[in-house]
Motif scaffolding. Structure first.
Motif, short mmCIF file in Angstrom:
data_model
loop_
_atom_site.label_atom_id
_atom_site.label_comp_id
_atom_site.label_asym_id
_atom_site.label_seq_id
_atom_site.Cartn_x
_atom_site.Cartn_y
_atom_site.Cartn_z
N GLY A 25 0.94 -1.22 0.01
CA GLY A 25 0.01 -0.03 -0.21
C GLY A 25 0.78 1.27 -0.06
O GLY A 25 0.19 2.40 -0.17
N GLY A 26 1.97 1.20 0.27
CA GLY A 26 2.95 2.36 -0.03
C GLY A 26 2.41 3.35 1.05
O GLY A 26 2.36 3.36 2.01
N ILE A 27 2.71 4.82 0.41
CA ILE A 27 2.43 5.94 1.17
C ILE A 27 1.07 5.80 1.95
O ILE A 27 0.87 6.50 3.00
CB ILE A 27 2.70 7.24 0.17
CG1 ILE A 27 4.25 7.43 -0.12
CG2 ILE A 27 2.36 8.55 1.06
CD1 ILE A 27 4.58 8.52 -1.08
N GLN A 28 0.16 5.47 1.28
CA GLN A 28 -1.35 5.55 1.72
C GLN A 28 -1.45 4.99 2.82
O GLN A 28 -2.18 5.06 3.64
CB GLN A 28 -2.16 5.03 0.65
CG GLN A 28 -2.09 5.44 -0.71
CD GLN A 28 -1.60 6.64 -1.08
OE1 GLN A 28 -1.94 7.75 -0.38
NE2 GLN A 28 -0.82 7.14 -2.28
N ARG A 29 -0.53 3.71 3.30
CA ARG A 29 -0.69 3.16 4.71
C ARG A 29 0.32 3.69 5.64
O ARG A 29 0.44 3.01 6.42
CB ARG A 29 -0.22 1.76 4.19
CG ARG A 29 -1.33 1.10 3.37
CD ARG A 29 -2.43 0.48 3.77
NE ARG A 29 -2.56 -0.18 5.03
CZ ARG A 29 -2.26 -1.53 5.16
NH1 ARG A 29 -2.25 -2.51 3.92
NH2 ARG A 29 -1.83 -2.40 6.14
N MET A 30 1.08 4.76 5.32
CA MET A 30 2.01 5.12 6.14
C MET A 30 1.46 6.15 7.24
O MET A 30 0.32 6.49 7.21
CB MET A 30 2.92 6.15 5.63
CG MET A 30 4.26 5.50 4.77
SD MET A 30 5.04 6.47 3.96
CE MET A 30 6.52 5.95 4.81
N PRO A 31 1.93 6.31 8.49
CA PRO A 31 1.26 6.94 9.44
C PRO A 31 1.18 8.32 8.97
O PRO A 31 1.49 8.96 8.13
CB PRO A 31 2.40 7.05 10.54
CG PRO A 31 3.14 6.00 10.26
CD PRO A 31 3.25 5.69 8.70
N LEU A 32 0.00 9.11 9.70
CA LEU A 32 -0.32 10.51 9.21
C LEU A 32 0.44 11.43 9.14
O LEU A 32 0.79 12.33 8.10
CB LEU A 32 -1.42 10.84 10.46
CG LEU A 32 -1.97 12.34 9.99
CD1 LEU A 32 -2.72 12.33 8.61
CD2 LEU A 32 -2.78 12.62 11.13
N ALA A 33 1.82 11.49 10.16
CA ALA A 33 2.79 12.33 9.96
C ALA A 33 3.73 12.04 8.71
O ALA A 33 4.10 13.12 8.02
CB ALA A 33 3.80 12.02 11.27
#
Length: 198
Positions: A52-60
């Motif tokens: 999922g790449g960036i879309q699955r990263m933490p909000l920050a």
């Protein structure tokens, strides 16, 4: 996750060394891949691509990427004319025939990296804009404990003084927010590759 030394990258006989001697090593990071063996590089990369790449990263981390792309749009940093084939030639222009013909997959994780080549032990993607021409090298290596691990090396050619200032300015954000988030995501992707929870 562990930050590594430049020699952890240079000591391996990867083909990138001959293809990009004019790029500087910016960062080297290691990612744990428990249970992986010598032939599992492509499986690790496949798990990362499916995560999922960036879309699955933490909000920050997502916020930092959003700010960067917004600034790039406003200030013209990411104009297509400043990318590969425009301001700089692509690393693909340097590839020998076997690497040029080898199959490669584009990442689809929200970062405009373009695949350059992929083998059984390394994969390279690139990005160029008005600030820098950068390569992301993923390499498969045996760690100090004997287990195989993924090494991510960021190589750069800053675009003049502005590019160097830009790289220095974003270094704390990469080291404190982006890379830790990336590491958790990539290590989780490997642990969960068969649907099992880590």
């Amino acid at each position: 996750m562990a930050r590594r030394t430049i020699s952890d990258y240079t000591d391996h006989p990867w083909r990138i060394h001959d293809l990009a001697p004019d790029f500087e090593v910016e960062d080297v990071w290691a990612f744990r891949t428990p249970g992986a063996g010598p032939g599992d590089f492509r499986a690790v990369v496949k798990a990362i691509r499916a995560s999922g790449g960036i879309q699955r990263m933490p909000l920050a981390a997502r916020f930092l990427f959003a700010v960067r792309w917004r600034l790039g749009g406003l200030l013209g940093w990411d104009d297509p004319a400043s990318g590969t084939g425009g301001r700089v030639p692509s690393l693909r222009d340097r590839l020998p025939g076997d690497l040029l013909a080898a199959p490669r997959e584009e990442d689809r994780d929200g970062v405009p990296l373009k695949a350059v080549y992929e083998t059984d032990t390394e994969a390279v993607s690139e990005l160029a804009n008005r600030t820098v021409h950068t390569l992301m090298h993923l390499g498969w290596a045996r760690g100090a404990d004997g287990d195989f691990e993924l090494l991510m090396t960021v190589l750069v050619k800053p675009n003049g003084r502005f590019g160097r200032l830009y790289m220095a300015a974003i270094a704390p954000f990469r080291h404190l927010i982006v890379y830790p988030a990336l590491t958790r995501g990539w290590e989780r992707a490997w642990a969960d590759r068969n649907g099992a929870s880590a």
